[in-house]
Design an enzyme around this catalytic site. Structure first.
Site, PDB file in Angstrom:
ATOM      1  N   GLU A  49     -38.838  63.353  16.912  1.00 33.08           N
ATOM      2  CA  GLU A  49     -38.994  61.957  16.750  1.00 33.08           C
ATOM      3  C   GLU A  49     -38.795  61.577  15.272  1.00 33.08           C
ATOM      4  O   GLU A  49     -38.217  60.498  15.071  1.00 33.08           O
ATOM      5  CB  GLU A  49     -40.061  61.361  17.502  1.00 33.08           C
ATOM      6  CG  GLU A  49     -40.443  61.497  18.929  1.00 33.08           C
ATOM      7  CD  GLU A  49     -41.132  62.923  19.139  1.00 33.08           C
ATOM      8  OE1 GLU A  49     -41.159  64.116  18.304  1.00 33.08           O
ATOM      9  OE2 GLU A  49     -41.354  63.087  20.560  1.00 33.08           O
ATOM     10  N   PHE A 111     -56.641  62.523  26.587  1.00 32.80           N
ATOM     11  CA  PHE A 111     -55.547  63.515  26.079  1.00 32.80           C
ATOM     12  C   PHE A 111     -54.611  62.593  25.291  1.00 32.80           C
ATOM     13  O   PHE A 111     -53.934  61.503  25.777  1.00 32.80           O
ATOM     14  CB  PHE A 111     -55.120  63.982  27.381  1.00 32.80           C
ATOM     15  CG  PHE A 111     -53.731  64.982  27.158  1.00 32.80           C
ATOM     16  CD1 PHE A 111     -54.048  66.132  26.402  1.00 32.80           C
ATOM     17  CD2 PHE A 111     -52.648  64.791  27.822  1.00 32.80           C
ATOM     18  CE1 PHE A 111     -52.896  67.183  26.316  1.00 32.80           C
ATOM     19  CE2 PHE A 111     -51.651  65.358  27.561  1.00 32.80           C
ATOM     20  CZ  PHE A 111     -51.591  66.598  26.845  1.00 32.80           C
ATOM     21  N   GLN A 112     -54.010  63.172  24.119  1.00 36.45           N
ATOM     22  CA  GLN A 112     -53.143  62.457  23.229  1.00 36.45           C
ATOM     23  C   GLN A 112     -53.316  61.180  22.811  1.00 36.45           C
ATOM     24  O   GLN A 112     -52.339  60.487  22.428  1.00 36.45           O
ATOM     25  CB  GLN A 112     -51.562  62.423  23.989  1.00 36.45           C
ATOM     26  CG  GLN A 112     -51.060  63.736  24.318  1.00 36.45           C
ATOM     27  CD  GLN A 112     -49.789  63.703  25.063  1.00 36.45           C
ATOM     28  OE1 GLN A 112     -49.438  62.773  25.635  1.00 36.45           O
ATOM     29  NE2 GLN A 112     -49.057  64.724  24.852  1.00 36.45           N
ATOM     30  N   VAL A 381     -33.082  64.144  -0.052  1.00 35.69           N
ATOM     31  CA  VAL A 381     -34.131  64.246  -1.431  1.00 35.69           C
ATOM     32  C   VAL A 381     -34.230  65.485  -1.814  1.00 35.69           C
ATOM     33  O   VAL A 381     -34.332  66.619  -1.211  1.00 35.69           O
ATOM     34  CB  VAL A 381     -35.520  63.701  -1.009  1.00 35.69           C
ATOM     35  CG1 VAL A 381     -36.463  63.748  -2.160  1.00 35.69           C
ATOM     36  CG2 VAL A 381     -35.336  62.199  -0.823  1.00 35.69           C
ATOM     37  N   PHE A 466     -35.515  71.075  -6.616  1.00 40.45           N
ATOM     38  CA  PHE A 466     -35.744  70.102  -7.369  1.00 40.45           C
ATOM     39  C   PHE A 466     -37.403  70.283  -8.176  1.00 40.45           C
ATOM     40  O   PHE A 466     -37.684  69.592  -9.128  1.00 40.45           O
ATOM     41  CB  PHE A 466     -35.813  68.711  -6.758  1.00 40.45           C
ATOM     42  CG  PHE A 466     -35.955  67.134  -7.739  1.00 40.45           C
ATOM     43  CD1 PHE A 466     -34.657  66.857  -8.292  1.00 40.45           C
ATOM     44  CD2 PHE A 466     -36.757  66.621  -7.661  1.00 40.45           C
ATOM     45  CE1 PHE A 466     -34.793  65.803  -8.827  1.00 40.45           C
ATOM     46  CE2 PHE A 466     -36.837  65.365  -8.325  1.00 40.45           C
ATOM     47  CZ  PHE A 466     -35.983  65.185  -8.883  1.00 40.45           C
TER      48      PHE A 466
HETATM   49  C1  LIG Z   1     -41.330  65.670   3.335  1.00 37.90           C
HETATM   50  C2  LIG Z   1     -41.263  65.876   1.710  1.00 37.90           C
HETATM   51  N1  LIG Z   1     -42.025  67.159   1.371  1.00 37.90           N
HETATM   52  C3  LIG Z   1     -41.982  67.327   0.250  1.00 37.90           C
HETATM   53  C4  LIG Z   1     -41.422  66.524  -0.890  1.00 37.90           C
HETATM   54  C5  LIG Z   1     -41.479  67.060  -2.293  1.00 37.90           C
HETATM   55  N2  LIG Z   1     -40.017  67.654  -2.509  1.00 37.90           N
HETATM   56  C6  LIG Z   1     -39.279  66.650  -3.215  1.00 37.90           C
HETATM   57  S1  LIG Z   1     -37.711  67.370  -3.392  1.00 37.90           S
HETATM   58  C7  LIG Z   1     -38.252  68.754  -2.832  1.00 37.90           C
HETATM   59  C8  LIG Z   1     -37.365  70.142  -2.530  1.00 37.90           C
HETATM   60  C9  LIG Z   1     -36.152  69.901  -1.972  1.00 37.90           C
HETATM   61  O1  LIG Z   1     -35.591  71.131  -1.689  1.00 37.90           O
HETATM   62  P1  LIG Z   1     -34.118  71.448  -1.111  1.00 37.90           P
HETATM   63  O2  LIG Z   1     -33.940  70.671   0.213  1.00 37.90           O
HETATM   64  O3  LIG Z   1     -33.981  72.775  -0.841  1.00 37.90           O
HETATM   65  O4  LIG Z   1     -33.068  70.642  -2.115  1.00 37.90           O
HETATM   66  P2  LIG Z   1     -32.991  71.264  -3.994  1.00 37.90           P
HETATM   67  O5  LIG Z   1     -33.738  70.229  -4.730  1.00 37.90           O
HETATM   68  O6  LIG Z   1     -33.206  72.751  -3.877  1.00 37.90           O
HETATM   69  O7  LIG Z   1     -31.502  71.133  -4.120  1.00 37.90           O
HETATM   70  C10 LIG Z   1     -39.494  68.796  -2.355  1.00 37.90           C
HETATM   71  C11 LIG Z   1     -40.313  69.903  -1.768  1.00 37.90           C
HETATM   72  C12 LIG Z   1     -40.557  65.500  -0.346  1.00 37.90           C
HETATM   73  N3  LIG Z   1     -40.310  64.526  -1.037  1.00 37.90           N
HETATM   74  N4  LIG Z   1     -40.691  65.344   0.823  1.00 37.90           N
END
Ligand SMILES: Cc1ncc(C[n+]2csc(CCOP(=O)(O)OP(=O)(O)O)c2C)c(N)n1
Length: 573
Positions: A49, A111-112, A381, A466
């Protein structure tokens, strides 16, 4: 005899809804059946979802129309939440239907059982429980009006049994969508602002997504004021292309030219942006902000003046009051600085024969050059957002969507699903991180099931890259950031999707072209260099200190070779 569910579907049809994203469940079955029998709304069956909510948001983003997602009671609609936060913060009109447990059981710990009307309060403008048929269709109409009128999320919570009851008032469904008005500040305020701008010597425009339909007006303003244009990331798709005043982005993923154009001005005019990072605002300049969302005025930084108005109307009314500035030195210097910063970045985006893995900058540049003129890019992200911000070229027809305000991982594939469902023939490219992709990987199956020809490009650096960088700049030794990945191309092939793996950078161009020219869904799994640094334009003192601390700790703990590798990758290339 019509049911409440049928009445809901009729109202959604009258509001122009074409697709609903979601997953079925007992409490939703009456609504699903009404959708099926009515026949004009497509049910986009996803696997999670959260994906439904992200997809609805992206659908609304590219079509400008209301989009809908739905989840069954309890965990079903709870899964919508993260995506709904993203929709709400992106300012896109989305209605979420959160089915509820049987009315008679509410409050019994059934439930739920959850209470969506409390849970979704924080990520919606309106969130109400419909407990009797008499509330319909007005409750749904009100939700739609909130979503469209305020540009955000509205949630309807409806128990499965209420949806199946006989509708009262069925004949009255005749929904009229709200029409958004133009908003212009008063004559007196415009004159006061014109006076300030006419007196200022170095004006910089700082523009966000609020400039979406005001490109020509903003350019005319920049020409009159001889002002460089810095954009926030959500302004990129509207303002960056063919823009002689462009000096790039600012912020953590921006350009030094963007940062210095803001730092060096004596008046910063913010147009349709609520850019959150206070440390990137200028320290010595007067700041004026125009935004149709009056509540955003002065939200980030003290203002000399804040005007509520939409950018197109306000700038149009302002232009005749402005004197043409003659001196272009500030603008020219800022543009030259941008060209130099751009050239530096482009130098990083070259293929290096003989390298073991592909540089992500190069990969993004190749992708951007090969993509269609009207392609829609979504970016996860993490570093894919950084590379998209810096290397995906906008054309005026291309679109760029991300989780730029909410900052959630795993947004790119779900958003690509929503865009592709809305525009089945357009090229849609998901720039996915390996962490982001695997977080909601189940929905790669949606591409097959719903016949969506999305192109998924995985930046496979075997890292949460990142965060690896974040840990280094704060002086930590990277921990818990490594990923053990499968061969994603093989995985794609096994589910009936074209999968292409790039181990050797020399094969990149051919792989990109094979994937982009494929008529169905395809996945490009590119092994990218894990040691790339995506540094901000202005390294804060504490970040430089943190980075030094990481280097020291790494050397002392026997991981000096990693420091050397990072230096080789980023400095001695
Ligand atoms: C749902 C969620 N969990 C954790 C984070 C923290 N966070 C931001 S960027 C990132 C790493 C992203 O890794 P990846 O998708 O492998 O991309 P990369 O930066 O390695 O290119 C994390 C864990 C977040 N922003 N959103």
């Amino acid at each position: 005899m019509a049911t409440v569910a049928e009445q809901m579907v009729k109202t959604l049809v009258e509001a122009g809804v074409k697709r609903i994203y979601g997953i079925v469940g007992d409490s939703l079955n009456g609504i699903i059946d009404a959708i099926r029998r009515e026949g004009s709304i497509e049910w986009i069956h996803v696997r999670h979802e959260e994906v439904a909510a992200f997809a609805a948001g992206a659908d609304a983003h590219v079509t400008g129309e209301l989009a809908v997602c739905a989840g069954s009671c309890g965990p079903g609609n709870l899964h919508l939440m993260n995506g709904l936060y993203d929709c709400h913060r992106n300012g896109v009109p989305v209605v979420a239907i959160a089915a509820q447990i049987p009315t008679a059981e509410i409050g019994s710990g059934y439930f739920q059982e959850t209470h969506p009307e409390s849970l979704f309060k924080d990520c919606s403008y309106s969130c109400h429980l419909v407990s009797t048929p008499a509330q319909m269709p007005r409750a749904l109409e009100t939700a739609i009006t909130h979503a469209i009128g305020q540009q955000g999320v509205a949630v309807i919570v409806i128990p499965g049994d209420v949806a199946l009851q006989r509708a009262e008032d069925f004949g009255t469904v005749n929904y009229q969508k709200p029409i958004r008005s133009l908003v212009c500040p008063s004559e007196a305020d415009l004159s006061r602002l014109a006076e300030m701008l006419n007196e200022a010597r170095r004006v910089t425009l700082f523009c966000g997504a609020g400039c979406a339909s005001a490109r020509a007006e903003v350019f005319n303003l920049a020409e009159k004021l001889k002002a460089p244009i810095v954009h926030a990331l959500r302004g990129k798709e509207y303002l960056e292309y063919d823009n002689p005043y462009d000096v790039g982005l600012t912020g953590f993923i921006g350009f030094s030219s963007g940062y210095y154009a803001m730092e060096g001005c004596d008046l910063l005019l913010m147009l349709g942006t609520d850019f959150p990072y206070r440390q990137f605002y200028p320290t010595g300049a007067k700041i004026v902000q125009i935004d149709v969302r009056a509540e955003k005025l002065g939200n980030r930084v003290p203002l000399k003046m804040g005007l509520a108005g939409d950018i197109k109307t306000t700038v149009s009314a302002l232009l005749p009051r402005l004197k043409d500035k003659t001196g272009r030195t500030f603008l020219d210097q800022a543009v030259h600085h941008y060209q130099a910063a751009r050239a530096d970045l482009d130098d990083l985006a070259v293929g290096h024969a003989g390298h073991k893995s592909t540089h992500p900058q190069y990969m993004t540049k190749v992708l951007s050059e090969a993509a269609a003129d009207d392609a829609v890019f979504t970016c996860d992200v993490g570093t894919p957002t950084v590379w998209a911000a810096r290397y995906v070229k906008m054309t005026g027809k291309r679109r760029l969507i991300g989780s730029f305000n909410h900052g959630s991982m795993a947004n790119a594939l779900p958003q690509a699903i929503g865009v592709q469902a809305a525009f089945p023939r357009r090229q849609v490219i998901s720039m996915s991180g390996d962490g982001g992709f695997t977080m909601l990987m189940g929905d790669i199956l949606t591409l097959v099931q719903m016949e969506l020809p999305v192109k998924v490009v995985v930046f496979n650096n075997s890292k949460l890259g990142f965060v690896d960088l974040e840990q280094k700049v704060t002086g930590f030794l990277p921990a818990a950031v490594d990923l053990k990945n499968p061969n994603f191309a093989k995985l794609a092939t096994s589910i009936g999707i074209l999968g292409v793996r790039i181990d050797d950078p020399a094969d990149l161009m051919e792989g990109v072209s094979e994937v982009l020219s494929h008529s169905g869904p395809a996945l490009l799994d590119v092994v990218t260099n894990p040691l790339e640094l995506s540094m901000p334009p202005k390294l804060q003192l504490d970040q430089a200190y943190g980075f030094g601390l990481w280097m020291m700790k790494a050397v002392l703990s026997g991981r000096g070779s990693e420091v050397l590798q990072v230096a080789k990758t980023n400095i001695f290339r």
